[in-house]
Design a protein around this motif. Structure first.
Motif, PDB file in Angstrom:
ATOM      1  N   VAL A   1       0.845  -1.202   0.000  1.00 29.02           N
ATOM      2  CA  VAL A   1       0.000   0.000   0.000  1.00 29.02           C
ATOM      3  C   VAL A   1       0.874   1.243   0.000  1.00 29.02           C
ATOM      4  O   VAL A   1       1.847   1.342   0.746  1.00 29.02           O
ATOM      5  N   GLY A   2       0.505   2.200  -0.850  1.00 29.12           N
ATOM      6  CA  GLY A   2       1.132   3.513  -0.855  1.00 29.12           C
ATOM      7  C   GLY A   2       0.139   4.569  -0.430  1.00 29.12           C
ATOM      8  O   GLY A   2      -1.080   4.374  -0.503  1.00 29.12           O
ATOM      9  N   TYR A   3       0.658   5.725   0.003  1.00 30.57           N
ATOM     10  CA  TYR A   3      -0.182   6.796   0.528  1.00 30.57           C
ATOM     11  C   TYR A   3       0.245   8.143  -0.061  1.00 30.57           C
ATOM     12  O   TYR A   3       0.756   9.020   0.650  1.00 30.57           O
ATOM     13  N   PRO A   4       0.031   8.340  -1.361  1.00 34.75           N
ATOM     14  CA  PRO A   4       0.477   9.591  -1.989  1.00 34.75           C
ATOM     15  C   PRO A   4      -0.288  10.797  -1.445  1.00 34.75           C
ATOM     16  O   PRO A   4      -1.460  10.707  -1.065  1.00 34.75           O
ATOM     17  N   LEU A   5       0.405  11.930  -1.433  1.00 33.47           N
ATOM     18  CA  LEU A   5      -0.165  13.185  -0.965  1.00 33.47           C
ATOM     19  C   LEU A   5      -0.344  14.136  -2.145  1.00 33.47           C
ATOM     20  O   LEU A   5       0.506  14.190  -3.033  1.00 33.47           O
ATOM     21  N   GLY A   6      -1.430  14.879  -2.140  1.00 26.89           N
ATOM     22  CA  GLY A   6      -1.625  15.884  -3.161  1.00 26.89           C
ATOM     23  C   GLY A   6      -2.023  15.305  -4.499  1.00 26.89           C
ATOM     24  O   GLY A   6      -2.254  14.113  -4.642  1.00 26.89           O
TER      25      GLY A   6
END
Length: 303
Positions: free
Chosen positions: A298-303
């Motif tokens: 799982v990744g959690y990109p911002l913006g």
């Protein structure tokens, strides 16, 4: 502030994590032969973590907002479906499936480990020691023992513990450094961990293994990065892990990290490297598919 104080701040259990403003959770599938991972879910509503792959290969199980969710990879229902467990406190991202794929063991916010059917229903608590945190990571190949990190004080290093469900606990000596992520090799001969016992540099976790039942730690690779959570594929031929930047303390969220795939006969040479924003929740538990060709993270990109 001491290293122990920093670790305490980063690892003390809190109410379940939520996405930050503008942040998304992305569930990816990679593998030894996949240079580009496949995106299987993106959500801006639920911060999901720590995939387990079902024994039939058709679903992933993740925690989010304090409960367990199923994500079907085939068919007409691609979204998250809550697993209706009764009597289960809020859970964290330490959960494993039984070898037969019918049950799930879960670490909860009250510090204990619970067991329930993977389809839902009533759960039962399998740990009895109060005042202790049990962070579950592994189940033996025959399904009779659990490996977890035992903590009584979050300012102190975690210790490796092995227990039978509802039975006594055995503590294994792994040195003075913090230890995490213990899980068995598919043949049951080894326990794979990350440990800070090889260095005096604060937080510098490295990948290692020790014989089942206890014994000396064997370092798998020497690296400049902070390496956590080694997970072996079901055939034992490959492994995944997550690398944090040098100087990282613990396994915090929202950093530039690398998910690595290696052959277990050459831990120093990645077959694949996936770079993403993540850390906590990305690869906390074994997420290999039963065919050993794919795994989830799982990744959690911002913006």
């Amino acid at each position: 502030m001491t290293d122990a104080d920093l670790r305490s701040e980063q690892e003390t259990p809190v109410r379940y994590r939520t996405l930050r403003a503008g942040q998304r959770a992305q569930v990816w599938v990679g593998g030894p032969d996949l240079a580009e991972p496949e995106l299987v879910l993106e959500t801006s509503e639920t911060l999901v973590e720590a995939p387990n792959w079902s024994a039939d290969g058709g679903s992933l199980f993740l925690n989010g907002h304090g409960r367990l969710w199923r994500l079907d990879l085939e068919g007409s229902n691609p979204g998250l479906v809550p697993v209706p467990h009764a009597g289960l406190p809020e859970i964290n991202n330490d959960h494993v499936l039984s070898p037969d794929g019918g049950q799930v063991y879960l670490s909860a916010a009250d510090g204990h480990i619970y067991r329930g059917a993977l389809i839902g229903g009533e759960v039962e608590r399998v740990t009895s020691e109060d005042g202790v945190w049990h962070f579950l990571h592994g189940i033996s190949p025959d399904g009779t023992r659990l490996a977890y990190v035992r903590l009584t004080d979050f300012g102190q290093p975690g210790r490796l513990a092995v227990m039978e469900p509802f039975g006594p606990t055995t503590l294994l000596d792994t040195g003075d450094g913090h230890l995490d992520g213990p899980e068995w090799s598919p043949d049951g001969d080894w326990l794979y961990v990350n440990t800070e016992s090889f260095t005096t540099v604060p937080g510098h976790a490295q990948l290692a293994r020790l014989p089942d039942g206890g014994g000396p730690l064997e370092r798998l690779v020497s690296s400049e990065t902070v390496d956590w959570f080694p997970h072996l594929s079901p055939d034992g031929r490959h492994a995944t892990s997550i690398s944090f930047p040098a100087g990282t303390l613990g396994h915090p969220a929202d950093l530039d990290v690398e998910v690595k795939v290696v052959s277990t006969d050459d831990w120093a040479t990645p077959r694949q490297t996936y770079r993403l924003v993540g850390g906590q929740g990305t690869l906390n538990v074994n997420s290999w598919a039963p065919d050993g060709r794919r795994f989830a993270f799982v990744g959690y990109p911002l913006g």
